[in-house]
Design a protein around this motif. Structure first.
Motif, PDB file in Angstrom:
ATOM      1  N   ASP A  49       0.845  -1.198   0.000  1.00 45.31           N
ATOM      2  CA  ASP A  49       0.000   0.000   0.000  1.00 45.31           C
ATOM      3  C   ASP A  49       0.878   1.244   0.000  1.00 45.31           C
ATOM      4  O   ASP A  49       2.105   1.161  -0.155  1.00 45.31           O
ATOM      5  CB  ASP A  49      -0.965  -0.037   1.197  1.00 45.31           C
ATOM      6  N   LYS A  50       0.271   2.406   0.161  1.00 41.89           N
ATOM      7  CA  LYS A  50       1.015   3.664   0.066  1.00 41.89           C
ATOM      8  C   LYS A  50       2.044   3.838   1.183  1.00 41.89           C
ATOM      9  O   LYS A  50       2.935   4.674   1.101  1.00 41.89           O
ATOM     10  CB  LYS A  50       0.052   4.838   0.047  1.00 41.89           C
ATOM     11  N   ASN A  51       1.936   3.023   2.250  1.00 38.10           N
ATOM     12  CA  ASN A  51       2.891   3.095   3.351  1.00 38.10           C
ATOM     13  C   ASN A  51       4.000   2.037   3.237  1.00 38.10           C
ATOM     14  O   ASN A  51       4.846   1.915   4.132  1.00 38.10           O
ATOM     15  CB  ASN A  51       2.161   2.922   4.694  1.00 38.10           C
ATOM     16  N   GLY A  52       3.951   1.266   2.175  1.00 37.30           N
ATOM     17  CA  GLY A  52       4.966   0.236   1.972  1.00 37.30           C
ATOM     18  C   GLY A  52       4.642  -1.062   2.666  1.00 37.30           C
ATOM     19  O   GLY A  52       5.482  -1.963   2.729  1.00 37.30           O
ATOM     20  N   LEU A  53       3.427  -1.190   3.191  1.00 36.81           N
ATOM     21  CA  LEU A  53       3.034  -2.402   3.897  1.00 36.81           C
ATOM     22  C   LEU A  53       2.467  -3.432   2.916  1.00 36.81           C
ATOM     23  O   LEU A  53       1.732  -3.097   1.982  1.00 36.81           O
ATOM     24  CB  LEU A  53       1.996  -2.070   4.966  1.00 36.81           C
ATOM     25  N   HIS A  61       6.335  -4.277   6.633  1.00 40.58           N
ATOM     26  CA  HIS A  61       6.943  -3.411   5.612  1.00 40.58           C
ATOM     27  C   HIS A  61       7.747  -4.287   4.656  1.00 40.58           C
ATOM     28  O   HIS A  61       8.391  -5.256   5.056  1.00 40.58           O
ATOM     29  CB  HIS A  61       7.831  -2.351   6.264  1.00 40.58           C
ATOM     30  N   HIS A  72       9.695   0.014  -2.334  1.00 40.21           N
ATOM     31  CA  HIS A  72       9.311   1.213  -1.585  1.00 40.21           C
ATOM     32  C   HIS A  72       9.868   2.479  -2.260  1.00 40.21           C
ATOM     33  O   HIS A  72       9.297   3.567  -2.133  1.00 40.21           O
ATOM     34  CB  HIS A  72       9.814   1.109  -0.136  1.00 40.21           C
ATOM     35  N   LYS A  75       7.802   5.716  -3.859  1.00 40.77           N
ATOM     36  CA  LYS A  75       8.124   7.115  -3.566  1.00 40.77           C
ATOM     37  C   LYS A  75       8.324   7.934  -4.840  1.00 40.77           C
ATOM     38  O   LYS A  75       7.836   9.062  -4.960  1.00 40.77           O
ATOM     39  CB  LYS A  75       9.388   7.171  -2.707  1.00 40.77           C
ATOM     40  N   GLU A 120      -1.428  10.350  -7.782  1.00 39.96           N
ATOM     41  CA  GLU A 120      -0.682  10.022  -6.564  1.00 39.96           C
ATOM     42  C   GLU A 120      -0.445   8.511  -6.496  1.00 39.96           C
ATOM     43  O   GLU A 120      -1.322   7.708  -6.850  1.00 39.96           O
ATOM     44  CB  GLU A 120      -1.481  10.469  -5.337  1.00 39.96           C
ATOM     45  N   VAL A 162      -0.502   5.232  -4.836  1.00 35.46           N
ATOM     46  CA  VAL A 162      -1.235   4.681  -3.691  1.00 35.46           C
ATOM     47  C   VAL A 162      -0.788   3.257  -3.384  1.00 35.46           C
ATOM     48  O   VAL A 162      -1.336   2.608  -2.484  1.00 35.46           O
ATOM     49  CB  VAL A 162      -2.744   4.702  -3.970  1.00 35.46           C
ATOM     50  N   GLY A 163       0.194   2.781  -4.082  1.00 33.43           N
ATOM     51  CA  GLY A 163       0.703   1.430  -3.862  1.00 33.43           C
ATOM     52  C   GLY A 163       1.681   1.076  -4.969  1.00 33.43           C
ATOM     53  O   GLY A 163       1.993   1.901  -5.844  1.00 33.43           O
TER      54      GLY A 163
END
Length: 470
Positions: free
Chosen positions: A30-34, A55, A66, A70, A99, A101-102
């Protein structure tokens, strides 16, 4: 209509199965790298439920997923070391409303050696294709050159000169002549002498193609274009001839409806396969031939006049062998040596009587018939030369009166019971010269040319024979 839970579940199972079989490994973050999707179990020996929510950097060594998340920049076909394997991977960001998002990471090949094996296989396939192309090219080469057209006839020599000039350009050539006069030899020779000689020479016998197969034979067809069509499709003669020459033999046999399609190819220099919609550019030189009078067929409405004139940019009309008297024995002796060599025997030419029969036969089959007759005679000969009995009966019986090549009756010239040789020769020369002058309309220069002597020599002979005032 909203989908039921069972239906959605079934669709997700299908997607999972596709992902598992399509890639050596797949991961979605996802967008947080999870990690939210993980199909690396077989490769990393880690179950999906153990890594969901972690992560990506905690699970996959040397990952750049990741970073792609970015930067928003995909990385395709990158080399990455995973558990000691040089893997070929791809990393693609998932963009929504501008943007990231993943991101999705896949293993395309779990080891670079797989890529090498694939590359080797492709190289082998390329070599096979190259071999087949060379074989097709070998099967579509010109067989004859101008040097192989044997003649001492002035008109034929003039036609060869015209054909050589035509070979230097790209204009369509139409060759007219009876069967067996050498039309195919000229077609091959023109291609061989042209700038297209390194390209294919494709011959099409228009009389040998069934009417309902004509279009697919010339244009080719796409897979399944019609009932009975190959599932792989087929390349047509026009495509095979690309970059070279296409020879349309026995053109008069081409169906009328096909003539319009051929004209379109000549004018537009492009075509479509049967059942296809893609236009294919065609770069070919057209040479055509017929043993029928195409102009007469145009008059009768059996052949398109526009196609006739597009193909007859250069017109070569080959004379029958009966009009090439001096070529009969030239060709006969050539074929005699050829077939004697094949049989490993020695023959001392033709007897005087056999030569007489050959020179006075009408040769309706022209050079082709002469070749066959000589081959038969060589095969049957029991002596050191070809005699009358070695010839077919229909030629051996063609002795008739002693008729000269000019059509003179030598028996009539020697009608006196006790005529001496010199008187007979004078009568013969007078008759020959008179016929030549009549044929030339009284023009002595033309008459001398037709007799193969200089004009001065003709004047001397006429003076000797007392013909100055005639």
């Amino acid at each position: 209509m909203e989908k039921s839970y069972e239906q959605l579940k079934w669709e997700m199972e299908i997607i999972d199965e596709f992902i598992e079989k399509a890639y050596e490994g797949l991961i979605i973050i996802d967008k947080n790298g999870l990690i939210i999707k993980f199909k690396y179990e077989k490769f990393l020996d880690v179950k999906e439920e153990e890594v969901i929510g972690k992560h990506v950097t905690e699970v996959i060594e040397n990952t750049r997923l990741h970073i792609v998340l970015k930067t928003g920049m995909p990385e395709i076909g990158d080399l990455q070391v995973i558990k000691g394997h040089n893997c070929v991977t791809s990393r693609i960001p998932i963009i929504r409303n501008g943007e990231a998002v993943g991101a999705v990471g896949t293993i395309m090949f779990k080891d670079i050696l797989e890529v090498k094996h694939l590359s080797d296989h492709l190289e082998q396939m390329k070599q096979h294709v190259k071999k087949y192309k060379q074989e097709i090219k070998r099967l579509n080469l010109a067989k004859y050159s101008f040097e192989q057209i044997l003649t001492a006839d002035p008109h034929m020599l003039s036609l060869i000169d015209s054909a050589k000039m035509a070979a230097e350009g790209n204009a369509s050539v139409y060759i007219e002549g009876e069967s067996g006069t050498g039309k195919e030899y000229f077609a091959h020779a023109i291609h061989e002498a042209s700038l297209r000689r390194y390209g294919p020479f494709v011959r099409i016998n228009c009389a040998g193609i069934p009417r309902d197969l004509f279009e697919s034979e010339l244009f080719g067809y796409e897979p399944g274009a019609f009932t009975g069509a190959s599932t792989h499709g087929r390349i047509g003669k026009f495509e095979l001839a690309n970059g070279g020459t296409i020879f349309l033999d026995e053109l008069s046999a081409m169906p009328f409806e096909m003539q319009a399609k051929l004209l379109r190819v000549i004018e537009e220099r492009e075509m479509e396969r049967v059942g296809g919609n893609q236009r294919i550019n065609i770069d070919v030189r057209f040479i055509s031939a017929s043993n029928e009078d195409l102009h007469e067929l145009v008059t009768q409405g059996k052949f398109r006049s526009d196609l006739y004139y597009r193909l007859k940019v250069v017109h070569l009309k080959l004379p029958p062998l009966i009009e090439r008297k001096r070529d009969i024995m030239l060709l006969a002796n050539h074929y005699l040596q050829l077939f004697a060599k094949e049989r490993n025997i020695t023959l001392d030419g033709f007897s005087k009587e056999a030569k007489h029969c050959l020179e006075h036969y009408k040769w309706p089959g022209n050079v082709r018939e002469l070749r066959n007759v000589v081959e038969s005679a060589v095969s049957l000969s029991k002596m050191n030369q070809i005699i009358v009995s070695d010839l077919p009966d229909y030629i051996a019986h063609e002795k008739g009166e002693a008729i000269d090549a000019t059509g003179l009756n030598l028996d009539a010239l020697a009608s006196d019971q006790f005529v001496d040789l010199y008187t007979l020769m004078d009568r013969f020369e007078r008759e020959v010269i008179t016929k030549a002058l009549v044929a030339a309309g009284g023009n002595r220069t033309k008459a001398a040319h037709s007799l193969g002597i200089h004009r001065t020599a003709l004047y001397k002979k006429m003076s000797k024979l007392g013909m100055e005032a005639e």
